[in-house]
Design a protein around this motif. Structure first.
Motif, PDB file in Angstrom:
ATOM      1  N   UNK A 135      22.564  72.590  61.272  1.00 37.67           N
ATOM      2  CA  UNK A 135      21.118  72.433  61.326  1.00 37.67           C
ATOM      3  C   UNK A 135      20.669  72.146  62.755  1.00 37.67           C
ATOM      4  N   UNK A 136      19.480  72.593  63.102  1.00 36.56           N
ATOM      5  CA  UNK A 136      18.947  72.300  64.424  1.00 36.56           C
ATOM      6  C   UNK A 136      18.528  70.833  64.500  1.00 36.56           C
ATOM      7  N   UNK A 137      18.290  70.361  65.701  1.00 35.85           N
ATOM      8  CA  UNK A 137      17.845  68.982  65.887  1.00 35.85           C
ATOM      9  C   UNK A 137      16.498  68.768  65.206  1.00 35.85           C
ATOM     10  N   UNK A 138      15.628  69.746  65.278  1.00 33.49           N
ATOM     11  CA  UNK A 138      14.325  69.649  64.611  1.00 33.49           C
ATOM     12  C   UNK A 138      14.491  69.510  63.099  1.00 33.49           C
ATOM     13  N   UNK A 139      15.378  70.314  62.518  1.00 32.21           N
ATOM     14  CA  UNK A 139      15.604  70.270  61.078  1.00 32.21           C
ATOM     15  C   UNK A 139      16.211  68.935  60.648  1.00 32.21           C
ATOM     16  N   UNK A 140      17.129  68.417  61.463  1.00 31.63           N
ATOM     17  CA  UNK A 140      17.752  67.129  61.148  1.00 31.63           C
ATOM     18  C   UNK A 140      16.718  66.014  61.202  1.00 31.63           C
ATOM     19  N   UNK A 141      15.867  66.057  62.213  1.00 31.20           N
ATOM     20  CA  UNK A 141      14.817  65.044  62.328  1.00 31.20           C
ATOM     21  C   UNK A 141      13.928  65.039  61.088  1.00 31.20           C
ATOM     22  N   UNK A 142      13.575  66.216  60.615  1.00 34.40           N
ATOM     23  CA  UNK A 142      12.714  66.324  59.434  1.00 34.40           C
ATOM     24  C   UNK A 142      13.424  65.821  58.183  1.00 34.40           C
ATOM     25  N   UNK A 143      14.674  66.208  57.993  1.00 34.79           N
ATOM     26  CA  UNK A 143      15.407  65.815  56.791  1.00 34.79           C
ATOM     27  C   UNK A 143      15.704  64.317  56.744  1.00 34.79           C
ATOM     28  N   UNK A 183      17.409  55.646  49.791  1.00 38.43           N
ATOM     29  CA  UNK A 183      18.454  56.536  50.317  1.00 38.43           C
ATOM     30  C   UNK A 183      18.288  57.959  49.798  1.00 38.43           C
ATOM     31  N   UNK A 184      17.775  58.084  48.581  1.00 35.17           N
ATOM     32  CA  UNK A 184      17.581  59.414  48.006  1.00 35.17           C
ATOM     33  C   UNK A 184      16.331  60.104  48.539  1.00 35.17           C
ATOM     34  N   UNK A 185      15.465  59.350  49.215  1.00 37.75           N
ATOM     35  CA  UNK A 185      14.186  59.922  49.673  1.00 37.75           C
ATOM     36  C   UNK A 185      13.924  59.585  51.139  1.00 37.75           C
ATOM     37  N   UNK A 186      14.955  59.576  51.948  1.00 45.07           N
ATOM     38  CA  UNK A 186      14.783  59.226  53.360  1.00 45.07           C
ATOM     39  C   UNK A 186      13.858  60.189  54.079  1.00 45.07           C
ATOM     40  N   UNK A 187      13.745  61.419  53.569  1.00 42.56           N
ATOM     41  CA  UNK A 187      12.906  62.420  54.222  1.00 42.56           C
ATOM     42  C   UNK A 187      11.415  62.139  54.020  1.00 42.56           C
ATOM     43  N   UNK A 188      11.089  61.255  53.075  1.00 39.71           N
ATOM     44  CA  UNK A 188       9.686  60.927  52.801  1.00 39.71           C
ATOM     45  C   UNK A 188       9.240  59.730  53.643  1.00 39.71           C
ATOM     46  N   UNK A 235      15.747  50.776  57.568  1.00 42.34           N
ATOM     47  CA  UNK A 235      15.345  52.161  57.351  1.00 42.34           C
ATOM     48  C   UNK A 235      15.756  53.037  58.531  1.00 42.34           C
ATOM     49  N   UNK A 236      15.546  52.539  59.765  1.00 37.75           N
ATOM     50  CA  UNK A 236      15.949  53.302  60.946  1.00 37.75           C
ATOM     51  C   UNK A 236      17.453  53.564  60.933  1.00 37.75           C
ATOM     52  N   UNK A 237      18.225  52.544  60.615  1.00 38.53           N
ATOM     53  CA  UNK A 237      19.687  52.700  60.643  1.00 38.53           C
ATOM     54  C   UNK A 237      20.162  53.657  59.560  1.00 38.53           C
ATOM     55  N   UNK A 238      19.563  53.599  58.384  1.00 38.69           N
ATOM     56  CA  UNK A 238      19.938  54.532  57.322  1.00 38.69           C
ATOM     57  C   UNK A 238      19.617  55.971  57.728  1.00 38.69           C
ATOM     58  N   UNK A 239      18.453  56.162  58.316  1.00 37.50           N
ATOM     59  CA  UNK A 239      18.083  57.510  58.750  1.00 37.50           C
ATOM     60  C   UNK A 239      18.996  58.003  59.860  1.00 37.50           C
ATOM     61  N   UNK A 240      19.336  57.114  60.766  1.00 37.15           N
ATOM     62  CA  UNK A 240      20.241  57.499  61.848  1.00 37.15           C
ATOM     63  C   UNK A 240      21.638  57.798  61.318  1.00 37.15           C
ATOM     64  N   UNK A 241      22.094  57.002  60.338  1.00 39.19           N
ATOM     65  CA  UNK A 241      23.401  57.267  59.744  1.00 39.19           C
ATOM     66  C   UNK A 241      23.419  58.630  59.067  1.00 39.19           C
ATOM     67  N   UNK A 242      22.325  58.956  58.360  1.00 37.63           N
ATOM     68  CA  UNK A 242      22.228  60.281  57.749  1.00 37.63           C
ATOM     69  C   UNK A 242      22.243  61.364  58.827  1.00 37.63           C
ATOM     70  N   UNK A 243      21.593  61.114  59.944  1.00 38.14           N
ATOM     71  CA  UNK A 243      21.560  62.118  61.012  1.00 38.14           C
ATOM     72  C   UNK A 243      22.952  62.360  61.585  1.00 38.14           C
ATOM     73  N   UNK A 244      23.782  61.316  61.641  1.00 37.18           N
ATOM     74  CA  UNK A 244      25.154  61.496  62.144  1.00 37.18           C
ATOM     75  C   UNK A 244      25.926  62.464  61.263  1.00 37.18           C
ATOM     76  N   UNK A 245      25.767  62.300  59.949  1.00 31.44           N
ATOM     77  CA  UNK A 245      26.451  63.194  59.016  1.00 31.44           C
ATOM     78  C   UNK A 245      25.993  64.637  59.216  1.00 31.44           C
ATOM     79  N   UNK A 246      24.700  64.827  59.408  1.00 31.46           N
ATOM     80  CA  UNK A 246      24.176  66.178  59.588  1.00 31.46           C
ATOM     81  C   UNK A 246      24.569  66.762  60.939  1.00 31.46           C
ATOM     82  N   UNK A 247      24.604  65.937  61.964  1.00 34.90           N
ATOM     83  CA  UNK A 247      25.032  66.412  63.282  1.00 34.90           C
ATOM     84  C   UNK A 247      26.488  66.838  63.279  1.00 34.90           C
TER      85      UNK A 247
END
Length: 312
Positions: free
Chosen positions: A273-281, A217-222, A256-268
């Motif tokens: 942040x742009x969609x590109x930036x959210x995808x990267x993070x 969870x602390x390194x989802x961007x990796x 892993x997909x669900x955790x990343x998607x959940x993080x994306x909801x928070x950022x959205x």
């Protein structure tokens, strides 16, 4: 004119009744529907609800083209035997049966949904599936049509479903006119997802897996893989796969997909942040991959989600 019955039943929620009542009454003003208000006994309900004029009892269903059940007061309560028989008879002769929100329960209790697809409010999804295993529940769609049965999710989806029925029989122009008078957008497509809250597993009974989850969870961007995760837990790939599924109830990649998607909801919802930036993070390989996975789980694009729920 299509004869359309709205079924009032004991302990009905007045708001649930008002949704189809307003939608079909508006179309009735143009001579499209002949709306009948019925109760199982043909008499007004014994409650404090302000009731419209009651047109009759279950016998009226024999002459109706469309029968609407607006919600259902108690998922544990079966419709009375006379109502079940009337619904079964109507279904057999080809009348359209419409279950709005938990009204799907009433149709399922009557047995007319067996072998068919149906929708209901997502909060009742697990309970409904346990009670009615013969029904193929589509928990993502806001309304579903299968043969002569039409069912919907919650209140807003119930209005979409009513507008869909108007459109089905009388075209887009009639549905759009009703939507304008009700001051709502034209109906959404039935396949659009319900906005479902999907809580994630925060911890498990396996301490070793918990340590791994916290690190992920602390390194989802990796980048992460099954092999790299297995190495962190000093397990073979097959042993790790078995332990992870037992601990979380999901495969590693699905988690892993669900955790990343959940993080994306928070950022959205909470950043600009742009969609590109959210995808990267969130650790997606590229924006296309992010949009594909997001649509797979939520049936809408990320920018649509932000439009609905963004607070920035």
């Amino acid at each position: 004119m299509l004869k359309t019955a709205l079924l009032l039943y004991p302990d009905i929620n007045p708001f649930h009744f008002s949704v189809p009542y307003m939608a079909f009454q508006e179309a009735a003003e143009d001579g499209l529907f002949d709306v009948k208000i019925i109760t199982p006994t043909g008499k007004p309900l014994k409650n404090n609800m302000i009731q419209p004029k009651i047109d009759g009892g279950l016998a009226l269903l024999h002459e109706c083209d469309i029968i609407v059940i607006p919600g259902w007061a108690d998922a544990d309560t079966r419709p009375d035997a006379a109502t079940v028989h009337a619904l079964q008879t109507a279904s057999q002769r080809g009348a359209y049966l419409v279950g709005l929100c938990y009204g799907t329960y009433a149709l399922a209790y009557a047995g007319v949904l067996d072998g068919k697809k149906a929708a209901t409010h997502w909060l009742g999804g697990d309970d409904f599936s346990r009670r009615f295993p013969a029904v193929s529940l589509d928990i993502n769609s806001i309304y579903v049509e299968d043969g002569n049965i039409i069912t919907s999710a919650g209140t807003a989806a119930a209005l979409d479903c009513c507008l869909y029925i108007i459109c089905k029989f009388y075209g887009v122009k009639a549905a759009n006119k009703a939507a304008r008078v009700l001051v709502v957008p034209p109906q959404r497509e039935g396949g659009q997802a319900q906005f479902i809250e999907q809580p994630l597993v925060q911890s498990t009974k396996d301490r070793q897996i918990n340590t791994l989850l916290n690190g992920l969870r602390d390194t989802l961007h990796l980048p992460h893989s099954i092999d790299s995760a297995a190495a962190q837990t000093a397990m073979s790939r097959s042993t790790f796969t078995r332990h992870f599924k037992k601990a979380t109830g999901a495969t590693f990649l699905d988690w892993l997909h669900k955790e990343r998607l959940q993080r994306s909801l928070d950022l959205l919802e909470n950043t600009s942040l742009t969609i590109d930036q959210i995808a990267e993070r969130c650790g997606f390989q590229n924006t296309v991959s992010f949009r594909t996975q997001f649509y797979r789980y939520y049936q809408v694009q990320p920018n649509v989600w932000r439009k609905h729920f963004g607070g920035v």
